[in-house]
Design an enzyme around this catalytic site. Structure first.
Site, PDB file in Angstrom:
ATOM      1  N   ASP A   1     -10.555  -7.737   1.488  1.00 44.65           N
ATOM      2  CA  ASP A   1      -8.610  -8.479   1.276  1.00 44.65           C
ATOM      3  C   ASP A   1      -7.770  -7.143   2.172  1.00 44.65           C
ATOM      4  O   ASP A   1      -8.243  -6.614   1.337  1.00 44.65           O
ATOM      5  CB  ASP A   1      -7.949  -9.101  -0.253  1.00 44.65           C
TER       6      ASP A   1
ATOM      7  N   HIS B   1      -5.439 -14.934   4.643  1.00 47.15           N
ATOM      8  CA  HIS B   1      -4.893 -14.261   3.739  1.00 47.15           C
ATOM      9  C   HIS B   1      -3.249 -14.015   3.314  1.00 47.15           C
ATOM     10  O   HIS B   1      -2.923 -13.310   3.231  1.00 47.15           O
ATOM     11  CB  HIS B   1      -5.340 -12.888   3.228  1.00 47.15           C
TER      12      HIS B   1
ATOM     13  N   HIS C   1     -10.713  -4.421  -1.280  1.00 48.23           N
ATOM     14  CA  HIS C   1     -10.611  -4.431  -1.048  1.00 48.23           C
ATOM     15  C   HIS C   1     -10.307  -3.382   0.494  1.00 48.23           C
ATOM     16  O   HIS C   1     -10.439  -2.175   0.254  1.00 48.23           O
ATOM     17  CB  HIS C   1      -8.633  -3.588  -1.226  1.00 48.23           C
TER      18      HIS C   1
HETATM   19 ZN   LIG Z   1      -4.033  -9.572  -0.879  1.00 47.89          ZN
END
Ligand SMILES: [Zn+2]
Length: 284
Positions: A92, A143, A238
């Site tokens: 992400d 996102h 991430h």
């Molecule tokens: Zn995020």
């Protein structure tokens, strides 16, 4: 590669044909212990800078292919359902010019396909990195544009955050609209669910959260993943961050080097344990 390229249109057709089934498996992902991402800061630094058209650029955007709306799910997907030992790795908050290529390198080394949920502002800054991700055969999901807590936004603003991001991902990525959506912090509001479905996307959450963004050390991230992994897991990692003005990707809160080191460590161990890797599959 060819299999990957076939993937999206086939799924879209299936979905458009009304064959989408809500997952039969329970949503034990709700049992997760953490919110999964850095807490919202309330900072306005990440808000969209232009109220104009998608991308905010001066040049008119080329026309994009029409999206196929899908049915609005009652809740996001927490697991994959592709097989007995299938799991999904998700990354992400990118794309990042520093860390995304490092993640791609590790995934390539082990021939693993993953999903990257990208922030629109970062796509705008680093379009070439999105193209690298797609060229390597991975899936790119939406996102939001500026990573807000969607619970705090008016419906029109929620739509803008999601719509603008799908548009830039489609435009930069060569015309394929994203088919997966992940709300920042996993906060899937009813508005966000409806908007993402209207744009042809399925909501995807996660079931394993090592809290890598908090930089607890690569060993801690590795152990948390290895401890929590189970067949069907969707693992949250991430590879990027929403940078504040003047913030660097290296050495501060946006540093993702621990995540890269952890993926290098846990991936071969998951493979040795028999796990295989897939992407969240809207048609299942
Ligand atoms: Zn995020």
């Amino acid at each position: 590669m060819s299999e990957r390229q076939d993937y999206v249109p086939r799924r879209l057709l299936l979905v458009a044909g009304g064959m989408t089934l809500l997952a039969a498996c329970g949503s034990s992902g709700k049992d997760r212990t953490a919110s999964g991402e850095p807490a919202p800061t309330g900072s306005a630094s990440g808000s969209p800078t232009a109220k104009g058209g998608p991308g905010g650029g001066a040049t008119p955007a080329p026309s994009l292919p029409a999206v196929q709306p899908v049915a609005t799910a009652k809740e996001p997907e927490y697991h994959v359902h592709a097989g007995d030992m299938e799991v999904a790795l998700t990354f992400d908050d990118g794309p990042s010019p520093t860390y995304t290529p490092q993640v791609l390198s590790v995934l390539h080394q082990y021939n693993v396909t993953a999903t990257f949920f990208m922030i629109g502002t970062n796509v705008e800054r680093h379009p070439d990195v999105l193209r690298q991700v797609l060229a390597a055969g991975h899936l790119v999901g939406n996102h939001t544009w500026s990573h807000p807590d969607l619970r705090t936004l008016a419906p029109a603003k929620v739509r803008e955050e999601i719509e603008r991001t799908s548009e830039i991902i489609t435009r930069v990525g060569g015309g394929r609209p994203p088919i997966l959506f992940r709300a920042p912090y996993g906060n899937f509001t009813s508005t966000a669910m409806a908007v993402s479905a209207s744009l042809g996307m399925h909501p995807v959450d996660w079931s394993v959260d090592p809290r890598d963004w908090s930089r607890p050390g690569a060993d801690a991230i590795t152990q948390r993943v290895l401890t929590a992994i189970e067949p069907g897991a969707i693992v949250l990692n991430h590879d990027g961050a929403l940078l504040d003005p003047g913030e660097t990707e290296i050495g501060g809160a946006a540093d993702r080097s621990e995540t890269v080191a952890a993926v290098k460590a846990y991936l071969p161990r998951l493979i040795a344990s028999g796990y295989r890797f897939t992407v969240p599959d809207p048609a299942r």
